[in-house]
Design a protein around this motif. Structure first.
Motif, PDB file in Angstrom:
ATOM      1  N   MET A 382     -21.737 -93.949 -40.059  1.00 64.31           N
ATOM      2  CA  MET A 382     -21.417 -92.550 -40.332  1.00 64.31           C
ATOM      3  C   MET A 382     -21.608 -91.667 -39.097  1.00 64.31           C
ATOM      4  N   GLY A 383     -22.138 -92.243 -38.030  1.00 65.37           N
ATOM      5  CA  GLY A 383     -22.305 -91.478 -36.798  1.00 65.37           C
ATOM      6  C   GLY A 383     -21.137 -91.593 -35.846  1.00 65.37           C
ATOM      7  N   ASP A 384     -20.178 -92.451 -36.160  1.00 67.90           N
ATOM      8  CA  ASP A 384     -19.062 -92.632 -35.234  1.00 67.90           C
ATOM      9  C   ASP A 384     -18.244 -91.350 -35.132  1.00 67.90           C
ATOM     10  N   GLY A 385     -17.808 -91.050 -33.920  1.00 71.73           N
ATOM     11  CA  GLY A 385     -17.080 -89.808 -33.658  1.00 71.73           C
ATOM     12  C   GLY A 385     -17.981 -88.677 -33.205  1.00 71.73           C
ATOM     13  N   PHE A 386     -19.300 -88.911 -33.275  1.00 72.38           N
ATOM     14  CA  PHE A 386     -20.280 -87.926 -32.823  1.00 72.38           C
ATOM     15  C   PHE A 386     -21.048 -88.463 -31.619  1.00 72.38           C
ATOM     16  N   VAL A 387     -21.679 -87.559 -30.887  1.00 74.65           N
ATOM     17  CA  VAL A 387     -22.659 -87.928 -29.866  1.00 74.65           C
ATOM     18  C   VAL A 387     -23.884 -87.044 -30.060  1.00 74.65           C
ATOM     19  N   ARG A 388     -25.020 -87.553 -29.607  1.00 74.76           N
ATOM     20  CA  ARG A 388     -26.271 -86.782 -29.669  1.00 74.76           C
ATOM     21  C   ARG A 388     -26.660 -86.342 -28.271  1.00 74.76           C
ATOM     22  N   LEU A 389     -27.086 -85.084 -28.152  1.00 75.58           N
ATOM     23  CA  LEU A 389     -27.648 -84.564 -26.913  1.00 75.58           C
ATOM     24  C   LEU A 389     -29.048 -84.043 -27.207  1.00 75.58           C
ATOM     25  N   THR A 390     -29.910 -84.054 -26.193  1.00 71.46           N
ATOM     26  CA  THR A 390     -31.278 -83.583 -26.398  1.00 71.46           C
ATOM     27  C   THR A 390     -31.575 -82.368 -25.528  1.00 71.46           C
ATOM     28  N   GLY A 391     -32.535 -81.583 -26.019  1.00 69.79           N
ATOM     29  CA  GLY A 391     -32.984 -80.412 -25.272  1.00 69.79           C
ATOM     30  C   GLY A 391     -34.156 -80.707 -24.371  1.00 69.79           C
ATOM     31  N   PHE A 392     -34.431 -81.990 -24.098  1.00 68.13           N
ATOM     32  CA  PHE A 392     -35.649 -82.364 -23.388  1.00 68.13           C
ATOM     33  C   PHE A 392     -35.519 -82.347 -21.869  1.00 68.13           C
ATOM     34  N   ASN A 393     -34.362 -82.024 -21.335  1.00 72.84           N
ATOM     35  CA  ASN A 393     -34.256 -81.919 -19.883  1.00 72.84           C
ATOM     36  C   ASN A 393     -34.808 -80.565 -19.443  1.00 72.84           C
ATOM     37  N   SER A 394     -34.749 -80.281 -18.151  1.00 74.32           N
ATOM     38  CA  SER A 394     -35.196 -78.978 -17.654  1.00 74.32           C
ATOM     39  C   SER A 394     -34.163 -77.912 -18.015  1.00 74.32           C
ATOM     40  N   ARG A 395     -34.592 -76.655 -17.990  1.00 73.60           N
ATOM     41  CA  ARG A 395     -33.658 -75.562 -18.263  1.00 73.60           C
ATOM     42  C   ARG A 395     -32.557 -75.531 -17.195  1.00 73.60           C
ATOM     43  N   GLU A 396     -32.951 -75.784 -15.956  1.00 71.98           N
ATOM     44  CA  GLU A 396     -31.977 -75.783 -14.850  1.00 71.98           C
ATOM     45  C   GLU A 396     -30.896 -76.840 -15.080  1.00 71.98           C
ATOM     46  N   ASN A 397     -31.293 -78.057 -15.417  1.00 77.87           N
ATOM     47  CA  ASN A 397     -30.308 -79.114 -15.632  1.00 77.87           C
ATOM     48  C   ASN A 397     -29.474 -78.874 -16.879  1.00 77.87           C
ATOM     49  N   THR A 398     -30.095 -78.324 -17.918  1.00 79.12           N
ATOM     50  CA  THR A 398     -29.349 -78.019 -19.142  1.00 79.12           C
ATOM     51  C   THR A 398     -28.279 -76.975 -18.865  1.00 79.12           C
ATOM     52  N   GLU A 399     -28.643 -75.927 -18.167  1.00 80.10           N
ATOM     53  CA  GLU A 399     -27.663 -74.884 -17.833  1.00 80.10           C
ATOM     54  C   GLU A 399     -26.557 -75.438 -16.934  1.00 80.10           C
ATOM     55  N   LYS A 400     -26.938 -76.302 -16.002  1.00 80.04           N
ATOM     56  CA  LYS A 400     -25.945 -76.897 -15.104  1.00 80.04           C
ATOM     57  C   LYS A 400     -24.962 -77.767 -15.877  1.00 80.04           C
ATOM     58  N   ALA A 401     -25.479 -78.602 -16.777  1.00 81.22           N
ATOM     59  CA  ALA A 401     -24.612 -79.483 -17.560  1.00 81.22           C
ATOM     60  C   ALA A 401     -23.668 -78.685 -18.444  1.00 81.22           C
ATOM     61  N   MET A 402     -24.182 -77.635 -19.078  1.00 82.69           N
ATOM     62  CA  MET A 402     -23.333 -76.843 -19.963  1.00 82.69           C
ATOM     63  C   MET A 402     -22.313 -76.018 -19.164  1.00 82.69           C
ATOM     64  N   SER A 403     -22.657 -75.611 -17.956  1.00 80.16           N
ATOM     65  CA  SER A 403     -21.683 -74.930 -17.099  1.00 80.16           C
ATOM     66  C   SER A 403     -20.550 -75.860 -16.732  1.00 80.16           C
ATOM     67  N   MET A 404     -20.871 -77.124 -16.424  1.00 75.12           N
ATOM     68  CA  MET A 404     -19.836 -78.108 -16.117  1.00 75.12           C
ATOM     69  C   MET A 404     -18.950 -78.363 -17.337  1.00 75.12           C
ATOM     70  N   LEU A 405     -19.578 -78.385 -18.529  1.00 74.59           N
ATOM     71  CA  LEU A 405     -18.816 -78.562 -19.766  1.00 74.59           C
ATOM     72  C   LEU A 405     -17.829 -77.417 -19.958  1.00 74.59           C
ATOM     73  N   MET A 406     -18.293 -76.201 -19.756  1.00 75.30           N
ATOM     74  CA  MET A 406     -17.442 -75.023 -19.956  1.00 75.30           C
ATOM     75  C   MET A 406     -16.293 -74.993 -18.941  1.00 75.30           C
ATOM     76  N   ARG A 407     -16.573 -75.418 -17.722  1.00 76.03           N
ATOM     77  CA  ARG A 407     -15.506 -75.470 -16.720  1.00 76.03           C
ATOM     78  C   ARG A 407     -14.447 -76.504 -17.108  1.00 76.03           C
ATOM     79  N   ARG A 408     -14.891 -77.624 -17.638  1.00 81.67           N
ATOM     80  CA  ARG A 408     -13.951 -78.696 -18.030  1.00 81.67           C
ATOM     81  C   ARG A 408     -13.082 -78.274 -19.200  1.00 81.67           C
ATOM     82  N   PHE A 409     -13.648 -77.524 -20.150  1.00 83.24           N
ATOM     83  CA  PHE A 409     -12.900 -77.156 -21.351  1.00 83.24           C
ATOM     84  C   PHE A 409     -12.487 -75.686 -21.383  1.00 83.24           C
ATOM     85  N   GLY A 410     -12.863 -74.936 -20.332  1.00 83.27           N
ATOM     86  CA  GLY A 410     -12.589 -73.521 -20.327  1.00 83.27           C
ATOM     87  C   GLY A 410     -11.136 -73.173 -20.055  1.00 83.27           C
TER      88      GLY A 410
END
Length: 410
Positions: A382-410
């Motif tokens: 029942m998990g197929d088609g989904f992925v899990r992400l965690t909030g356990f990285n640093s704030r800097e890396n989390t913001e960086k990853a989400m910025s890259m995501l927004m650029r890719r899909f923006g």
């Protein structure tokens, strides 16, 4: 050659998180000039609290002197920690019916979740949420309770299907289950559970003489007062439930290793001949036979979590990781992904809902953007088609990853 446990032959070749690590390592080997931000692993990045470090240094000093040296400790855990857990996690939160002697300190939740299988019969029928933390199923396979694998499912395991239409809440089984694994806030979906919903499971267990093994490793992340932090908040739960907890995510103990399991003395089982026995007695016997106890140094560090300074640090740290999770969820919802969790949990469970399987989505984020996720299919069909992400990285890396995501899909 010695004959080995044949059940290992039926397991997947590699554990889910090991496979993710292997693929990330292969990517780094193929593309050494590209960085990867790890958004997949449930490991923490915040250091140990100052109060914990101080307590552990003092414990080391004690061990350096013959007058204050500690050798083997009690297998159940030192009284100072069991008392602190009982008072702060249960009594002062209004959870009655639990005593210090019901609490068993260990080297972490993962160990206890597997080891609990020693005290219930191999004939027991096990129910697990789908999707769910893989350890519940894998341990059942190793212990010989899972049966045969057919169509991606084990024929002696009851799968409690969880789907988006019910916000990934499991439905009560249509057949009787002896052992029921529940995890809230849930890993991987990130959803928490209300008292009303959890009461249904306690009532089911009481009516069917079932045992609930309740994994509440992420209870400290719950902020909504309508959501449950301990199953013992539900009346009658001490007669049907074992609760497993961890200091790993709440206090940075992933490398230090310390957690605990609660086995109330109200909880009973039966031998094959029908004789009644206390599960607390069985677990105590199991631990004194197979476990020498968590280290004195680690337990002194864990006790410091319950000081005013330690509790303030727990709250600040869990807010930090929740802040990361909120950033992740907001970014994925902005690009049109269906997302769950991220508010009372450090996990975000997300899908583009476009028919791609989990490993395809994993590869897209890794190769096209540069961060890793955990494929949802590794947690169950029942998990197929989904992925899990965690909030356990640093704030800097989390913001960086989400910025890259927004650029890719923006």
């Amino acid at each position: 050659m010695v004959e080995v446990n044949d059940n290992f032959r039926q397991l997947p070749v590699s554990y889910l998180f090991s496979e993710v690590g292997r693929r990330v390592a292969a990517f780094r080997n193929d593309f050494p000039d590209r960085d990867v931000i790890r958004m997949d692993i449930g490991d923490v990045t915040r250091p140990l609290f100052p109060s914990v470090v101080t307590a552990m240094h003092e414990a080391v000093d004690e061990l350096s002197s013959a007058r204050s040296f500690h050798g083997y400790g009690p297998e159940q855990g030192y009284g100072f920690l069991r008392e602190a857990i009982w008072r702060n996690d249960y009594l002062e939160r209004g959870v009655l019916g639990i005593e210090p002697s019901d609490i068993f300190v260990s080297d972490g939740a993962k160990s206890d979740l597997g080891n609990l299988g020693d005290i219930y019969s191999r004939n027991c029928k096990v129910a697990v949420m789908n999707p769910a933390y893989p350890v519940y199923v894998d341990d059942s396979v190793i212990d010989g309770r899972a049966g045969s694998l057919s169509g991606g499912k084990w024929d002696r395991i009851i799968y409690l299907e969880c789907d988006p239409s019910d916000s990934f809440m499991p439905k009560l089984p249509s057949e009787r289950a002896d052992i029921i694994f529940l995890c809230f806030p849930n890993n991987p979906t990130g959803v928490a559970i209300t008292r009303e919903e959890l009461k249904k499971w306690v009532d089911y267990a009481r009516e069917n003489d079932s045992l609930i093994i309740y994994d509440s490793a992420y209870e400290a992340f719950v902020r909504n007062p309508e959501m449950v932090r301990s199953i013992y908040e539900i009346e009658g739960a001490s007669q049907v439930a074992i609760e497993v907890r961890s200091f790993s995510k709440t206090a940075g103990f992933t490398g230090l290793r310390c957690g605990y399991t609660v086995v109330p003395k109200d909880l009973k089982g039966r031998y094959a001949n029908g004789e009644e026995v206390s599960l607390n007695t069985l677990w105590n016997r199991r631990q004194t036979t197979k476990f020498n106890g968590c280290s004195y140094i680690a337990q002194r560090g864990a006790a410091a979590i319950y000081t005013p300074e330690g509790m303030a640090d727990v709250r600040a740290t869990t807010y930090y990781y929740l802040g990361n999770a909120a950033l992740i969820k907001e970014a994925f919802e902005t690009i049109g992904f269906k997302s769950y969790g991220g508010d009372n949990s450090p996990y975000v469970w997300t899908s583009p809902c476009d028919g791609r399987d989990s490993w395809e989505i994993f590869n897209m984020f890794l190769y096209e953007i540069g961060f890793s996720t955990t494929p949802g299919s590794g947690f169950g069909s029942m998990g197929d088609g989904f992925v899990r992400l965690t909030g356990f990285n640093s704030r800097e890396n989390t913001e960086k990853a989400m910025s890259m995501l927004m650029r890719r899909f923006g």
